[in-house]
Design a protein around this motif. Structure first.
Motif, PDB file in Angstrom:
ATOM      1  N   ARG A   1      -1.723  -6.536  -3.711  1.00 36.30           N
ATOM      2  CA  ARG A   1      -1.714  -6.829  -5.148  1.00 36.30           C
ATOM      3  C   ARG A   1      -2.957  -7.618  -5.535  1.00 36.30           C
ATOM      4  O   ARG A   1      -3.535  -7.411  -6.595  1.00 36.30           O
ATOM      5  N   GLU A   2      -3.364  -8.529  -4.651  1.00 39.23           N
ATOM      6  CA  GLU A   2      -4.549  -9.343  -4.919  1.00 39.23           C
ATOM      7  C   GLU A   2      -5.783  -8.437  -5.047  1.00 39.23           C
ATOM      8  O   GLU A   2      -6.577  -8.575  -5.973  1.00 39.23           O
TER       9      GLU A   2
ATOM     10  N   SER B   1       2.811  -3.503 -13.044  1.00 40.98           N
ATOM     11  CA  SER B   1       2.212  -4.702 -13.617  1.00 40.98           C
ATOM     12  C   SER B   1       0.760  -4.466 -14.046  1.00 40.98           C
ATOM     13  O   SER B   1       0.237  -5.148 -14.896  1.00 40.98           O
ATOM     14  N   GLY B   2       0.127  -3.497 -13.423  1.00 39.91           N
ATOM     15  CA  GLY B   2      -1.302  -3.321 -13.686  1.00 39.91           C
ATOM     16  C   GLY B   2      -1.614  -2.335 -14.790  1.00 39.91           C
ATOM     17  O   GLY B   2      -2.763  -2.198 -15.170  1.00 39.91           O
TER      18      GLY B   2
ATOM     19  N   ASN C   1       1.698  -6.811   1.379  1.00 43.71           N
ATOM     20  CA  ASN C   1       1.982  -6.532  -0.035  1.00 43.71           C
ATOM     21  C   ASN C   1       1.274  -7.523  -0.962  1.00 43.71           C
ATOM     22  O   ASN C   1       0.727  -7.124  -1.992  1.00 43.71           O
TER      23      ASN C   1
ATOM     24  N   LEU D   1      -5.901  -5.268  -5.709  1.00 44.61           N
ATOM     25  CA  LEU D   1      -5.788  -4.384  -6.861  1.00 44.61           C
ATOM     26  C   LEU D   1      -6.193  -5.140  -8.141  1.00 44.61           C
ATOM     27  O   LEU D   1      -6.873  -4.590  -9.008  1.00 44.61           O
ATOM     28  N   THR D   2      -5.783  -6.395  -8.220  1.00 43.33           N
ATOM     29  CA  THR D   2      -6.167  -7.212  -9.375  1.00 43.33           C
ATOM     30  C   THR D   2      -7.684  -7.329  -9.478  1.00 43.33           C
ATOM     31  O   THR D   2      -8.263  -7.158 -10.549  1.00 43.33           O
TER      32      THR D   2
ATOM     33  N   THR E   1      -4.608   3.102  -9.604  1.00 44.36           N
ATOM     34  CA  THR E   1      -3.370   3.177  -8.810  1.00 44.36           C
ATOM     35  C   THR E   1      -3.128   4.590  -8.271  1.00 44.36           C
ATOM     36  O   THR E   1      -2.848   4.770  -7.079  1.00 44.36           O
TER      37      THR E   1
ATOM     38  N   ALA F   1       2.655  -2.646  -8.265  1.00 44.59           N
ATOM     39  CA  ALA F   1       1.359  -2.974  -8.855  1.00 44.59           C
ATOM     40  C   ALA F   1       1.072  -2.057 -10.033  1.00 44.59           C
ATOM     41  O   ALA F   1       0.494  -2.460 -11.027  1.00 44.59           O
TER      42      ALA F   1
ATOM     43  N   ALA G   1       4.541  -1.615  -2.696  1.00 43.26           N
ATOM     44  CA  ALA G   1       3.574  -2.537  -3.289  1.00 43.26           C
ATOM     45  C   ALA G   1       2.762  -1.818  -4.357  1.00 43.26           C
ATOM     46  O   ALA G   1       2.502  -2.361  -5.432  1.00 43.26           O
TER      47      ALA G   1
END
Lengths: 242, 242
Positions: free
Chosen positions: A172-173, A240-241, A168, A175-176, B186, A237, A233
């Motif tokens: 996220r890393e 937050s994204g 997870n 995706l960032t 996403t 994401a 996850a």
């Protein structure tokens, strides 16, 4: 010839030991393949990646051999109850290991492609650490089988949560990185597949551990282990994204 | 009691038919689950998605039942040669179907999450078409088993290439959407996972088809079927996308 009870036992045990040795050999090959593939990814070692890809044939052949040997053992020794359950467990374990071998090969392939792209900071090091965790789970699950140790098997099962958390965090890393710069998308897709596949190796190790528990205790633990963490996850994401 | 040869045969056949009926039932449930999950995704039908997720428990329970029944059958009837190979094939097929059921459940879960996001044009319709193709492969693979029809099994195996091509096309489409607008990332990641999992159901159908060929002809076809197409798609995309 097979009417003498102790004689049957001992012939069965002898055959079972042979097939177990093959499973352990297969496990060792899969562990090495995973670690080598992760190292090849991290150090951009094309030659090592190539060796891993070639080596999967040996792993596949071993599975077929184990399957054939188990079928022969069943036909010849007519095991029942626990003995039969043990042979069927061995076949399932070999199938689990074969899938893990495929994942190692896939990791090596993607490593070769990623070596042509700009690196994503910190990613391959994290992948390598995650690989070490699942390889140890795999090793412990097989050791738990040999020792018929449900405690060690339960421990493996618990550690799967840790792997899910690592996955997870990695997810996220990546995706960032993708959101920050579209040029990272392709590399991050590969890295993400790799992370997902390593997580699946953890699932297979857990599967083996559960088979050991089932074999020793005759039933599976009642609590459900966490699943489909990747979906969670991705939801988190997306919040937050966006 | 079991020394009379025709009697053993007929008792074995009777038991085998029972366990085969369970596999066919399981196959039917998996096919419906896949189609329903794809429909729920396409029509944003929350209730249908929920039903698919619930239904996976029944599929899992059937696999356990088939496994237990096969073990009982082996212990009780001591099948050898082709009979034994058939029972082991049935166990492997049930394991394949169980994985497909997991993929259907996963598709339903992701469908629920995607229903909260802006739709990606044309995506869910394409996914639904791809699902229909793999479900037909699964159905034909099981029919090939019942009819012991290696021709039909070979046909299923060939069709896996078509699925790989559909997956590659979808993959490029999703990547384009991601590169065009980061807000699509996403949703496209979810869609991509879905496409990959449907492709895997095709792999499982192919796996069942290969077991049928092996069962009837005693060996597997020699040509390797194409694999890891996703990697190739991603390489190609990285060239056109960078």
């Amino acid at each position: 010839m097979f009417n003498n009870e102790p004689h049957i036992r001992s012939a069965f045990d002898h055959d079972l030991e042979g097939v177990q040795a093959m499973v352990m050999k297969m496990g060792g090959l899969v562990e090495t393949a995973m670690l080598d593939a992760a190292q090849a990814l991290d150090t951009r070692d094309e030659e090592l990646a190539q060796r891993v890809r070639q080596g999967d044939k040996v792993i596949d052949a071993l599975e077929e051999q184990i399957h054939t040997e188990c079928a022969r053992l069943i036909a010849l020794r007519s095991p029942t109850a626990t003995d039969l359950r043990t042979v069927l467990t061995v076949m399932r374990m070999a199938a689990n290991l074969e899938r893990c071998g495929d994942y190692a090969k896939n990791l090596a392939k993607r490593g070769t492609i990623l070596a042509q792209m700009s690196p994503i900071e910190g990613a391959t090091g994290s992948i390598r650490r995650m690989t070490k965790v699942v390889v140890l789970m795999l090793k412990d699950a097989l050791d738990a089988y040999i020792a018929r140790d449900p405690e060690l098997a339960s421990d493996v099962r618990q550690r799967d949560r840790e792997v899910d958390q690592m996955y997870n965090a990695l997810f996220r890393e990546f995706l960032t990185h993708m959101l920050e710069d579209a040029r990272n998308i392709t590399a991050c897709m590969h890295l993400h597949f790799i992370a997902k596949n390593i997580e699946r190796v953890g699932d297979h190790a857990t599967g083996i551990a559960e088979q050991v528990i089932y074999l020793v205790q005759g039933k599976l633990p009642e609590d459900d282990r966490p699943k489909d963490s990747g979906i969670t996850a991705l939801s988190a994401a997306s919040v937050s994204g966006s």
